[in-house]
Write an enzyme that holds these catalytic residues in place. Structure first.
Site, PDB file in Angstrom:
ATOM      1  CD  GLU A   1      -8.226  -7.373  -0.501  1.00 22.02           C
ATOM      2  OE1 GLU A   1      -7.233  -7.746   0.116  1.00 22.02           O
ATOM      3  OE2 GLU A   1      -8.339  -6.234  -0.993  1.00 22.02           O
TER       4      GLU A   1
ATOM      5  CE  LYS B   1      -4.156  -2.215   1.639  1.00 22.93           C
ATOM      6  NZ  LYS B   1      -5.382  -2.142   2.406  1.00 22.93           N
TER       7      LYS B   1
ATOM      8  CB  ALA C   1      -1.863  -4.470   3.282  1.00 26.51           C
TER       9      ALA C   1
ATOM     10  CG  HIS D   1      -6.669  -2.698  -3.533  1.00 29.35           C
ATOM     11  ND1 HIS D   1      -7.050  -1.850  -2.523  1.00 29.35           N
ATOM     12  CD2 HIS D   1      -6.184  -3.802  -2.927  1.00 29.35           C
ATOM     13  CE1 HIS D   1      -6.789  -2.418  -1.359  1.00 29.35           C
ATOM     14  NE2 HIS D   1      -6.264  -3.606  -1.572  1.00 29.35           N
TER      15      HIS D   1
END
Ligand code: G3P
Length: 225
Positions: free
Chosen positions: A144, A14, A205, A96
């Site tokens: 996600e 990220k 992440a 994303h």
């Protein structure tokens, strides 16, 4: 996809301060060390400004966090798939949760990636949308749930059904597309559960990037793989 094996761990760096400048290289080296000692396939997604440096410094597959659909040429400020490939990346995340594109945007980016021989991992926020993006024939789909991203509870414990259903939805379109899951994944138990639910790996992440000891966090993640 010779550079990637499953089960797969994708570490999305990220834009955390921990991975600005040298931090990106340090984390990529930690990923490479743990991948090397364990034989587990780990992919690093550094910030775009560090992509070339990371890709040329570590023996580890590297993917971008995003690319644009533009063709090389008059495209000031855009990032082409060709330039990302040339910088040493083997692929990219697409759509994303923090960089949504919409269906038309996803379609054009995936086409740009195929043109540039760049692998694609399309992110989706639900089981249904995982199935919908599978029609673009990506190399992977990662489901996600946005509300769990960056939190302490893993999708594998909070919403195991979404993983099972995403795998089903994607495989109804094409059973050869591996499905990953992510959001709140932190440790080896979460990865083990992801695989039991039918995922071929995880996209994570904060569990690694923000860990006090990033290498230890990586070793913990892969301990049941
Ligand atoms: O791309 C990975 C991601 O969105 C999940 O983030 O911090 O919950 O592992 P995190």
């Amino acid at each position: 996809m010779s550079e990637i094996r499953f089960p797969l761990i994708i570490v999305n760096f990220k834009a955390y301060t921990e991975v600005e400048g040298e931090g990106a290289l340090a984390l990529a080296r930690a990923c490479a060390e743990v991948a090397g000692e364990s034989g587990v396939s780990i992919v690093a997604c550094p910030p775009m400004v560090e992509l070339g440096r990371v890709a040329s410094s570590v023996t580890l597959p590297v993917m971008a966090q995003h690319v644009d659909h533009k063709t090389p040429g008059s495209a000031t400020g855009w990032v082409t798939a060709e330039s990302v490939r040339r910088a040493g990346a083997i692929g990219t995340l697409v759509n994303h949760s923090e960089h949504r594109l919409g269906m038309e945007g996803i379609r054009s980016v995936v086409l740009a990636c195929k043109r540039a021989d760049l692998r694609t991992c399309i992110c989706a926020d639900s089981a249904n949308s995982s199935g919908e993006v599978a029609i673009f024939a990506p190399d992977m789909v990662a489901v996600e749930p946005p509300e769990l991203i960056g939190g302490d509870v893993s999708v594998t414990s909070a919403k195991p059904d979404i993983v099972i259903e995403a795998v089903r939805a994607v495989h109804q379109i094409d059973s050869s597309i591996p499905v990953l899951c992510g959001a709140g994944v932190k440790n080896g138990q979460d990865v083990k559960k992801a695989i039991e639910l039918g995922a071929k790996g995880v996209l994570l992440a904060s569990g690694v990037v923000k860990a006090k000891d990033q290498k230890q966090a990586l070793r913990d993640l892969i301990r049941f793989v």
